[in-house]
Design an enzyme around this catalytic site. Structure first.
Site, PDB file in Angstrom:
ATOM      1  N   HIS A 273      29.729  36.553  29.468  1.00  0.00           N
ATOM      2  CA  HIS A 273      30.194  36.987  28.157  1.00  0.00           C
ATOM      3  C   HIS A 273      31.169  35.961  27.570  1.00  0.00           C
ATOM      4  CE1 HIS A 273      29.447  41.255  29.753  1.00  0.00           C
ATOM      5  NE2 HIS A 273      28.684  41.160  28.685  1.00  0.00           N
TER       6      HIS A 273
ATOM      7  N   CYS B 106      36.997  43.466  31.681  1.00  0.00           N
ATOM      8  CA  CYS B 106      35.867  44.431  31.676  1.00  0.00           C
ATOM      9  C   CYS B 106      36.241  45.817  32.169  1.00  0.00           C
ATOM     10  CB  CYS B 106      34.745  43.960  32.586  1.00  0.00           C
ATOM     11  SG  CYS B 106      34.669  42.245  32.901  1.00  0.00           S
TER      12      CYS B 106
HETATM   13  C1  CIR Z   1      26.948  43.186  34.165  1.00  0.00           C
HETATM   14  O1  CIR Z   1      26.230  42.241  34.530  1.00  0.00           O
HETATM   15  O2  CIR Z   1      26.791  43.762  33.106  1.00  0.00           O
HETATM   16  C2  CIR Z   1      28.056  43.637  35.087  1.00  0.00           C
HETATM   17  N1  CIR Z   1      27.670  43.464  36.460  1.00  0.00           N
HETATM   18  C3  CIR Z   1      29.318  42.860  34.807  1.00  0.00           C
HETATM   19  C4  CIR Z   1      29.907  43.170  33.456  1.00  0.00           C
HETATM   20  C5  CIR Z   1      31.177  42.460  33.211  1.00  0.00           C
HETATM   21  N2  CIR Z   1      31.731  42.837  31.955  1.00  0.00           N
HETATM   22  C6  CIR Z   1      32.482  42.045  31.198  1.00  0.00           C
HETATM   23  O3  CIR Z   1      32.647  40.863  31.477  1.00  0.00           O
HETATM   24  N3  CIR Z   1      32.961  42.565  30.080  1.00  0.00           N
END
Ligand code: CIR
Length: 252
Positions: A160, A247
């Site tokens: 992201h 996150c």
């Molecule tokens: C994903 O791949 O969506 C999750 N394993 C990790 C999400 C991390 N979120 C973020 O950086 N906002």
């Protein structure tokens, strides 16, 4: 000032979430402890934390940040970019509806909150594998309605936008070398993370406190010069699942 945060407990099946990290198998007991500490710290710095239960059908759901973009006027419920995560957003909406009016991103638009960084009245919206132009345009329209400005930022590395850059207070961004070259950041002071510490770009400013992941001494030294109150947090298990400090909560 943020007064509230929403978090969600990791579920027993959290290791079944999406990951590209290749850092070994994550440990459930450890992530629970690290997550509890994170929640506890938010409380200690004065936030009211709404703690939601794990969602058995969604192993990545404790990365709540991706399901909404919250600012003072409204909460925008996203349409997550990863198929396996679509549906999580329905479970965040009731929690946010207690605090904000609700708007939604609709198909064919996709947005992950991890791609959205607010700096005062300005938003940076990452265009990534998780956030497409249709979604970014929908979000931009909502932001413009409330007189926010925005830039779209191509996310060519990392999951992201906020995996590679974050606002750390004053006029300063913490970011990777590649992102530091982008014109839209010209008016900021920049702290560039070393190539072997890029994960530490995912630091999180909560009011006067700057959360930064433990284990990145060179970045820590650079951040110390800011003179902010820095809190190092262990997030090794979330990192194994491609996640980190930003996150794990929605702040508002
Ligand atoms: C994903 O791949 O969506 C999750 N394993 C990790 C999400 C991390 N979120 C973020 O950086 N906002």
């Amino acid at each position: 000032m943020f007064t509230h945060a929403i978090t969600r407990k990791p579920g027993r099946n959290f290791a079944g979430g999406i990951t590209t990290a290749n850092l070994g198998a994550p440990d459930f007991d450890k992530i629970c402890l690290q997550h509890q500490k994170y929640v506890q710290t938010l409380k200690e710095i004065g936030l009211h934390v709404v703690e939601l239960e794990a969602l058995p059908d969604f192993p990545d759901a404790y990365f709540v940040e991706d399901t909404a973009v919250v600012f003072p006027e409204i909460a925008v419920i996203t349409h997550p970019g990863a198929k396996a995560r679509r549906g999580e957003e329905k479970f965040i909406e009731p929690a946010l509806a207690q605090f904000r009016d609700i708007a939604r991103i609709h198909p064919p638009g996709f947005v992950d909150g991890g791609d959205v960084l607010q700096v005062g009245r300005h938003f940076f919206i990452g265009l990534s594998d998780r956030t497409n132009e249709a979604g970014a345009n929908q979000l931009a329209e909502i932001l413009a309605h409330f007189n926010y400005s925005y830039d779209f930022v191509p996310v060519e590395a990392g999951l992201h936008l906020k995996s590679s850059m974050n606002f750390v207070g004053g006029k300063t961004l913490l970011l990777t070398n590649a992102f530091s070259k982008m014109r839209c950041f010209d008016n900021f002071e920049k702290i560039i993370v070393d190539e072997d510490e890029v994960y530490a770009a995912n630091s999180l400013l909560v009011n006067d406190f700057l959360f930064t992941p433990a284990g990145f001494p060179k970045t820590r030294k650079k951040l110390d010069r800011l003179g902010s109150k820095i809190i190092e947090m262990e997030v090794s298990e979330a990192r194994k699942m491609d996640g980190g400090l930003t996150c794990l909560s929605l702040r508002f």
